[in-house]
Design a protein around this motif. Structure first.
Motif, mmCIF file in Angstrom:
data_model
loop_
_atom_site.group_PDB
_atom_site.id
_atom_site.type_symbol
_atom_site.label_atom_id
_atom_site.label_comp_id
_atom_site.label_asym_id
_atom_site.label_seq_id
_atom_site.Cartn_x
_atom_site.Cartn_y
_atom_site.Cartn_z
ATOM 1 N N ALA A 9 0.857 -1.191 0.000
ATOM 2 C CA ALA A 9 0.000 0.000 0.000
ATOM 3 C C ALA A 9 0.889 1.236 0.000
ATOM 4 C CB ALA A 9 -0.911 -0.008 1.223
ATOM 5 N N GLN A 10 0.426 2.315 -0.622
ATOM 6 C CA GLN A 10 1.279 3.492 -0.681
ATOM 7 C C GLN A 10 0.486 4.786 -0.795
ATOM 8 O OE1 GLN A 10 3.415 2.049 -4.329
ATOM 9 N NE2 GLN A 10 2.950 4.089 -5.114
ATOM 10 N N ARG A 11 1.145 5.886 -0.488
ATOM 11 C CA ARG A 11 0.623 7.239 -0.639
ATOM 12 C C ARG A 11 1.751 8.134 -1.146
ATOM 13 N NH1 ARG A 11 -3.121 4.605 0.866
ATOM 14 N NH2 ARG A 11 -4.768 5.135 2.355
ATOM 15 N N LEU A 12 1.386 9.245 -1.772
ATOM 16 C CA LEU A 12 2.355 10.261 -2.158
ATOM 17 C C LEU A 12 2.167 11.489 -1.278
ATOM 18 C CD1 LEU A 12 2.381 10.177 -6.078
ATOM 19 C CD2 LEU A 12 4.104 9.291 -4.504
ATOM 20 N N LEU A 13 3.269 12.002 -0.741
ATOM 21 C CA LEU A 13 3.262 13.197 0.097
ATOM 22 C C LEU A 13 4.116 14.275 -0.559
ATOM 23 C CD1 LEU A 13 4.017 11.560 3.575
ATOM 24 C CD2 LEU A 13 1.806 11.802 2.444
ATOM 25 N N ARG A 14 3.751 15.521 -0.318
ATOM 26 C CA ARG A 14 4.593 16.607 -0.813
ATOM 27 C C ARG A 14 5.882 16.689 0.007
ATOM 28 N NH1 ARG A 14 0.868 21.827 -0.928
ATOM 29 N NH2 ARG A 14 0.168 20.898 1.044
ATOM 30 N N ARG A 15 6.967 16.943 -0.689
ATOM 31 C CA ARG A 15 8.284 17.030 -0.052
ATOM 32 C C ARG A 15 8.557 18.482 0.354
ATOM 33 N NH1 ARG A 15 12.849 13.800 -0.381
ATOM 34 N NH2 ARG A 15 11.913 12.541 -2.064
ATOM 35 N N LEU A 16 9.016 18.681 1.581
ATOM 36 C CA LEU A 16 9.355 20.027 2.036
ATOM 37 C C LEU A 16 10.486 20.616 1.200
ATOM 38 C CD1 LEU A 16 9.260 19.529 5.900
ATOM 39 C CD2 LEU A 16 7.809 21.103 4.606
ATOM 40 N N GLY A 65 8.268 18.978 -5.112
ATOM 41 C CA GLY A 65 8.350 17.560 -5.438
ATOM 42 C C GLY A 65 7.535 16.716 -4.472
ATOM 43 N N ARG A 66 7.541 15.398 -4.712
ATOM 44 C CA ARG A 66 6.790 14.489 -3.854
ATOM 45 C C ARG A 66 7.634 13.266 -3.507
ATOM 46 N NH1 ARG A 66 0.764 13.545 -6.042
ATOM 47 N NH2 ARG A 66 1.755 13.376 -8.090
ATOM 48 N N LEU A 67 7.219 12.575 -2.463
ATOM 49 C CA LEU A 67 7.862 11.341 -2.044
ATOM 50 C C LEU A 67 6.779 10.331 -1.701
ATOM 51 C CD1 LEU A 67 7.604 11.127 1.344
ATOM 52 C CD2 LEU A 67 9.195 13.037 1.165
ATOM 53 N N ALA A 68 7.149 9.064 -1.708
ATOM 54 C CA ALA A 68 6.186 7.999 -1.429
ATOM 55 C C ALA A 68 6.446 7.392 -0.064
ATOM 56 C CB ALA A 68 6.269 6.917 -2.504
ATOM 57 N N ILE A 69 5.361 6.995 0.597
ATOM 58 C CA ILE A 69 5.469 6.167 1.794
ATOM 59 C C ILE A 69 4.776 4.846 1.493
ATOM 60 C CG2 ILE A 69 5.680 8.039 3.459
ATOM 61 C CD1 ILE A 69 2.675 7.726 4.047
ATOM 62 N N HIS A 70 5.259 3.775 2.098
ATOM 63 C CA HIS A 70 4.790 2.437 1.747
ATOM 64 C C HIS A 70 4.487 1.600 2.981
ATOM 65 C CE1 HIS A 70 7.510 3.806 -1.513
ATOM 66 N NE2 HIS A 70 6.649 3.220 -2.317
ATOM 67 N N GLN A 71 3.552 0.684 2.802
ATOM 68 C CA GLN A 71 3.312 -0.397 3.754
ATOM 69 C C GLN A 71 3.455 -1.693 2.962
ATOM 70 O OE1 GLN A 71 -0.754 -1.066 5.034
ATOM 71 N NE2 GLN A 71 -0.091 -1.825 7.035
ATOM 72 N N VAL A 72 4.573 -2.365 3.145
ATOM 73 C CA VAL A 72 4.882 -3.566 2.361
ATOM 74 C C VAL A 72 4.622 -4.790 3.238
ATOM 75 C CG1 VAL A 72 6.643 -4.792 1.045
ATOM 76 C CG2 VAL A 72 6.574 -2.281 1.016
ATOM 77 N N MET A 73 3.629 -5.574 2.843
ATOM 78 C CA MET A 73 3.169 -6.698 3.671
ATOM 79 C C MET A 73 3.336 -8.027 2.942
ATOM 80 S SD MET A 73 -0.597 -7.236 5.437
ATOM 81 C CE MET A 73 -1.399 -7.866 3.952
ATOM 82 N N PRO A 74 4.424 -8.758 3.227
ATOM 83 C CA PRO A 74 4.527 -10.124 2.698
ATOM 84 C C PRO A 74 3.473 -11.002 3.390
ATOM 85 C CG PRO A 74 6.631 -9.321 3.579
ATOM 86 C CD PRO A 74 5.579 -8.391 4.048
#
Length: 387
Positions: free
Chosen positions: A284-291, A319-328
């Motif tokens: 799962a992921q989202r994009l956030l604005r980068r400071l 710009g933007r950056l991504a945050i993730h929730q990686v669930m095997p």
């Protein structure tokens, strides 16, 4: 901030004025790294907005007498039916802007005062499709690599519209793209060209649905299948069955987080034992604005930084950056799927397995000075119970 687009010379013919204005709009949109351009007709005007860093910004519009010429010119370039103004249409335009190839996806929609046009700009993205450019933490990156290097199974990328799912999906495909494997994609529409992959556009008008295309592709000796989006039971069922018969399948869904993806598939009618034997990882992921590094200031109330705004950025962000929730999918999660466990039960087990929530991933980026608390809280408002 955005510089104003110059008004075209009135002495030139209207078609030439429209063409000149569009050329400048495309040049500036690419320079701004805009993802979308909206051309919205109103009674006496054409509103123009561009999406940059996930936010829409209005820019000076062209002279009102050019509205029809601008829309018609775009429809001609995209090979749309210029006479059809009652139905939505989709097309593509390929341009070169400042010696850079730009692929533009165009969507027209009839509205009260005329056709609204939205342009999706895909500028040189194929050159940046690398797993190490996704911003994954080292452990999460390894989890994703391990999953996509399996000979078979279902890997799912989830999140809302505009969360970067397509970039992650294509980065995985690019990583796997060698002459030794047969990659096929089914999309609606194809987001970007991937040399070496066999890409199929869904066309419901002629009966070429996701299900029909997938069924046909399974007879094309594929190693890896990418399904643009799982929208219904039929597509979900085909994707699961393909992953159970020796194929690696990658796809996307619109869900709030990784655990909720498993319950969503069950609600689509996929049995728990099929999910347990097919899904290998959910990201799962989202994009956030980068400071903006030039003007961010320490937060006076808590650890982290706040946006300020300067000549180098938009309202303190650049710009933007991504945050993730990686669930095997662990053995414990497989057991819960067989029991048709709730999303909360799945989330509790994922936490025990060492999977971070999206909010926890966002907080880490705040503490690193990359983004703000406001960005994280806005992007993960549906994760209030987590972290």
């Amino acid at each position: 901030m955005f510089s104003a687009l110059a008004h075209p010379e009135r002495q030139a013919p209207p078609d030439a004025q429209a063409l000149a204005w569009l050329a400048e709009l495309m040049q500036q949109s690419v320079a701004w790294q805009a993802s979308d351009v909206h051309l919205e007709p109103f009674e006496q005007s054409l509103r123009v907005r561009v999406r940059r860093d996930g936010r829409l910004h209005e820019i000076p519009s062209p002279l009102s007498h050019l509205r029809e010429q601008i829309i018609s010119r775009l429809k001609v370039q995209a090979r749309l039916d210029i006479a059809e103004k009652r139905l939505p249409q989709d097309g593509r335009i390929q341009l070169t802007v400042d010696d850079r190839p730009v692929d533009i996806r165009i969507s027209s929609m009839p509205t009260l005062h005329g056709e609204k046009i939205v342009l999706r700009l895909l500028s040189g993205q194929s050159q940046a499709l690398r797993l190490d450019a996704l911003g994954l933490e080292a452990q999460d990156a390894q989890r994703l690599r391990d999953a996509i290097h399996r000979p078979h199974g279902l890997v799912l990328i989830t999140g809302p519209t505009g969360s970067g799912k397509t970039t992650t999906l294509y980065s995985c495909l690019q990583h796997l793209n060698t002459p030794a494997v047969n990659i096929a994609t089914v999309e609606d529409p194809t987001e970007m060209a991937l040399p070496g992959a066999n890409q199929v556009n869904v066309n419901e008008r002629i009966g070429l649905s996701f299900e029909v295309a997938l069924r046909a592709l399974l007879r094309q000796d594929p190693d890896i299948l990418m399904v643009g989006e799982i929208r219904d039971h039929a597509t979900a069922d085909m994707a699961v069955k393909a992953s159970q018969t020796g194929h690696l399948v990658l796809s996307t869904l619109h869900t709030n987080d990784a655990p909720a993806t498993l319950t969503r598939l069950q609600h689509m009618g996929i049995a728990g034992f099929h999910l347990a034997s097919s899904v290998v990882l959910v990201c799962a992921q989202r994009l956030l604005r980068r400071l903006c590094a030039h003007c961010k200031r320490p937060d006076p109330l808590r650890e982290g930084f706040v946006p300020v705004g300067c000549a180098q950025c938009l309202q303190g962000y650049r710009g933007r950056l991504a945050i993730h929730q990686v669930m095997p999918i662990s053995a414990a999660l497989q057991s819960l799927m067989l029991e048709k466990a709730s999303a909360n039960a799945l989330a509790t087990q994922a936490a025990k397995d060492g999977v971070r929530t999206l909010r926890e991933a966002g907080v880490q980026r705040v503490l690193a000075g990359d983004t703000s608390w406001d960005e994280v809280l806005a992007a993960t408002h549906d994760q209030a119970h987590a972290g």
